[in-house]
Design an enzyme around this catalytic site. Structure first.
Site, PDB file in Angstrom:
ATOM      1  N   THR A 112       6.764  46.471  17.912  1.00 40.89           N
ATOM      2  CA  THR A 112       6.901  45.154  17.280  1.00 40.89           C
ATOM      3  C   THR A 112       7.482  45.264  15.873  1.00 40.89           C
ATOM      4  O   THR A 112       7.355  46.308  15.229  1.00 40.89           O
ATOM      5  CB  THR A 112       5.497  44.502  17.195  1.00 40.89           C
ATOM      6  OG1 THR A 112       5.524  43.432  16.262  1.00 40.89           O
ATOM      7  CG2 THR A 112       4.447  45.483  16.685  1.00 40.89           C
ATOM      8  N   GLU A 118       6.178  43.816  13.496  1.00 34.22           N
ATOM      9  CA  GLU A 118       5.051  43.649  12.577  1.00 34.22           C
ATOM     10  C   GLU A 118       4.667  44.952  11.884  1.00 34.22           C
ATOM     11  O   GLU A 118       3.989  44.934  10.858  1.00 34.22           O
ATOM     12  CB  GLU A 118       3.864  43.019  13.319  1.00 34.22           C
ATOM     13  CG  GLU A 118       4.261  41.692  13.946  1.00 34.22           C
ATOM     14  CD  GLU A 118       3.108  40.874  14.501  1.00 34.22           C
ATOM     15  OE1 GLU A 118       1.976  41.033  14.047  1.00 34.22           O
ATOM     16  OE2 GLU A 118       3.373  40.053  15.397  1.00 34.22           O
ATOM     17  N   TYR A 145      -3.837  44.951  14.333  1.00 28.05           N
ATOM     18  CA  TYR A 145      -2.859  45.050  15.434  1.00 28.05           C
ATOM     19  C   TYR A 145      -1.643  45.860  15.013  1.00 28.05           C
ATOM     20  O   TYR A 145      -1.273  46.843  15.671  1.00 28.05           O
ATOM     21  CB  TYR A 145      -2.423  43.647  15.891  1.00 28.05           C
ATOM     22  CG  TYR A 145      -1.161  43.634  16.741  1.00 28.05           C
ATOM     23  CD1 TYR A 145      -1.140  44.239  17.986  1.00 28.05           C
ATOM     24  CD2 TYR A 145       0.022  43.028  16.278  1.00 28.05           C
ATOM     25  CE1 TYR A 145       0.022  44.239  18.766  1.00 28.05           C
ATOM     26  CE2 TYR A 145       1.175  43.020  17.045  1.00 28.05           C
ATOM     27  CZ  TYR A 145       1.168  43.635  18.292  1.00 28.05           C
ATOM     28  OH  TYR A 145       2.319  43.645  19.059  1.00 28.05           O
ATOM     29  N   LYS A 203      -0.198  49.538  16.285  1.00 30.16           N
ATOM     30  CA  LYS A 203       1.148  49.717  16.855  1.00 30.16           C
ATOM     31  C   LYS A 203       1.934  50.734  16.035  1.00 30.16           C
ATOM     32  O   LYS A 203       2.654  51.568  16.583  1.00 30.16           O
ATOM     33  CB  LYS A 203       1.910  48.385  16.912  1.00 30.16           C
ATOM     34  CG  LYS A 203       1.396  47.381  17.915  1.00 30.16           C
ATOM     35  CD  LYS A 203       1.473  47.846  19.367  1.00 30.16           C
ATOM     36  CE  LYS A 203       2.897  47.897  19.909  1.00 30.16           C
ATOM     37  NZ  LYS A 203       2.923  48.211  21.352  1.00 30.16           N
TER      38      LYS A 203
END
Ligand code: NAD
Ligand code: TYD
Length: 354
Positions: free
Chosen positions: A134, A136, A160, A164
């Site tokens: 991602t 993010e 999260y 990741k």
């Protein structure tokens, strides 16, 4: 590379995974596609009804954290390519329960990498471990015109994105240490059919049709960059087949929206398609306490992917949102099953003895 491939897709019963499975099963009848999914609350085999009978498709229920099971799976199906999507994926859940995110996203990815390493026995000819990540992981941008590039330093903020980022580092470590052929891609926010209605767009479509309030975090000024999920699946296909090993590609559609503006487009589209007069559901907007550590802005520069591999998004946002809203309104049973929790019990009963 021979024409025959045995591809393990993890998380194939989830939102993006189901689109990737569908694309690969239909486009590559000569491949064997093994979909490995634990069927957590986010996994739903209803998402794959149209491919479940295909001869090149196999579903296996299992946990990526179960290393022994992963080794068995690699050996049984002679896996030579991995597209790894299985993960816990919702930021709000990660704020409440970070341990589950570390377990699945970090330990699960590590267990899968180690299984690939052991089963491929250092013979990496024709092999690929492709990890889906991602944007993010790059942290948050200011409200300006900067973009995340492949050179942007990792600076995750939420549990999260931290999990990741950690998994991305492990994937690169397996390349740098053991020589495993790996690719990592970092994509912006996806939207489209089959997304679990805890994420902004399907949650709001569902709430509008039920006349429920629409919880806008903070002042609704945070910015996200939205990509139609089938365009992401096409990018994954392109990169799986033509991407350069050990490289990173950013995937995005240059499509930034302030949350509140996006929400108004969703409301307008749902109202129109339901035959309500314009503005009918605007009163459902409810400003609520902001998400902890809420990242201000994400925006992806996917120039490298376009220049090196020729991938571009195929859908304009207006078209994408129209298709998406239509899909949810035409598939109310899918939404009702999930939101009533019935499908979870159903699959629990169906698979508990396997
Ligand atoms: P999702 O939550 O819809 O699906 C995740 C799937 O993984 C589910 O089917 C779930 O059952 C499965 N799963 C969870 N834990 C598992 C385990 N231990 N073993 C096996 N399967 C397990 O997620 P999504 O939105 O489709 O995201 C898929 C991937 O893409 C994730 O890795 C996510 O980080 C990444 N990603 C998502 C977005 C987005 O906007 N949704 C954007 C960029 C990257
Ligand atoms: P989300 O779909 O959870 O994706 P992500 O957090 O991974 O970007 O949220 C998208 C944006 O919408 C994010 O800025 C948080 C905001 N949001 C709300 O304002 N209300 C909501 O109920 C949800 C789920 C999200």
């Amino acid at each position: 590379m021979g024409a025959k491939r045995n591809i393990l897709i993890t998380g194939g019963a989830g939102f993006i995974g189901s689109h990737v499975v569908r694309l690969f099963v239909k486009k590559y009848p000569e491949y064997r596609i093994v979909n490995l999914d634990l069927l957590t609350y986010a996994g739903n085999l209803e998402n794959l009804k149209d491919v479940e009978g295909e001869p090149n498709y196999t579903f296996v229920r299992g946990d990526i954290c179960d290393y022994e099971q992963m080794v068995e799976l690699f050996r049984k199906y002679d896996i030579d390519g991995v597209i790894h999507l299985a993960a816990e994926s919702h930021v709000d859940r990660s704020i409440k329960d970070p341990f589950t995110f570390a377990r699945t996203n970090v330990m699960g990815t590590l267990s899968l990498l180690q299984a690939a390493k052991v089963c491929w026995e250092g013979n990496y000819e024709g092999k690929l471990f492709y990890h889906i990540s991602t944007d993010e992981v790059y942290g948050a941008l200011e409200f300006d015109d900067t973009l995340f590039t492949e050179q942007t330093k990792y600076a995750p903020h939420s549990p999260y994105s931290a999990s990741k980022a950690s998994s991305d580092h492990f994937v690169r470590a397996y390349h740098d240490t053991y020589g495993m052929p790996t690719i990592v891609t970092n994509c912006s926010n996806n939207y489209g059919p089959y997304q679990f209605p805890e994420k902004l767009i399907p949650l709001f479509i569902n709430n509008i049709r039920k006349g429920k309030s629409l919880p806008v975090y903070g002042r609704g000024e945070n910015v996200r960059d939205w990509l139609y999920v089938e365009d992401h699946a096409r990018a994954i296909d392109t990169i799986f087949h033509r991407g350069k090993v050990a490289k990173t590609y950013n995937i995005g559609g240059f499509n930034e929206w302030r949350n509140i503006d996006l929400i108004k487009v969703v409301i307008k589209t749902v109202d129109r398609l339901l035959g309500n007069e314009e503005g009918h559901s605007l009163h459902l907007i409810t400003y609520v306490t902001d998400r902890l550590g809420h990242d201000a802005r994400y925006a992806i520069d996917s120039t490298k992917l376009k220049e090196e591999l020729g991938w571009e998004p195929s859908l304009q946002f207006e078209e994408g949102i129209e298709k998406t809203v239509k899909w949810y309104l035409e598939n109310e049973a899918w939404l009702d099953n999930i939101t009533s929790g019935a499908y979870e019990r159903y699959y629990e009963e169906q698979y508990s003895n396997r």
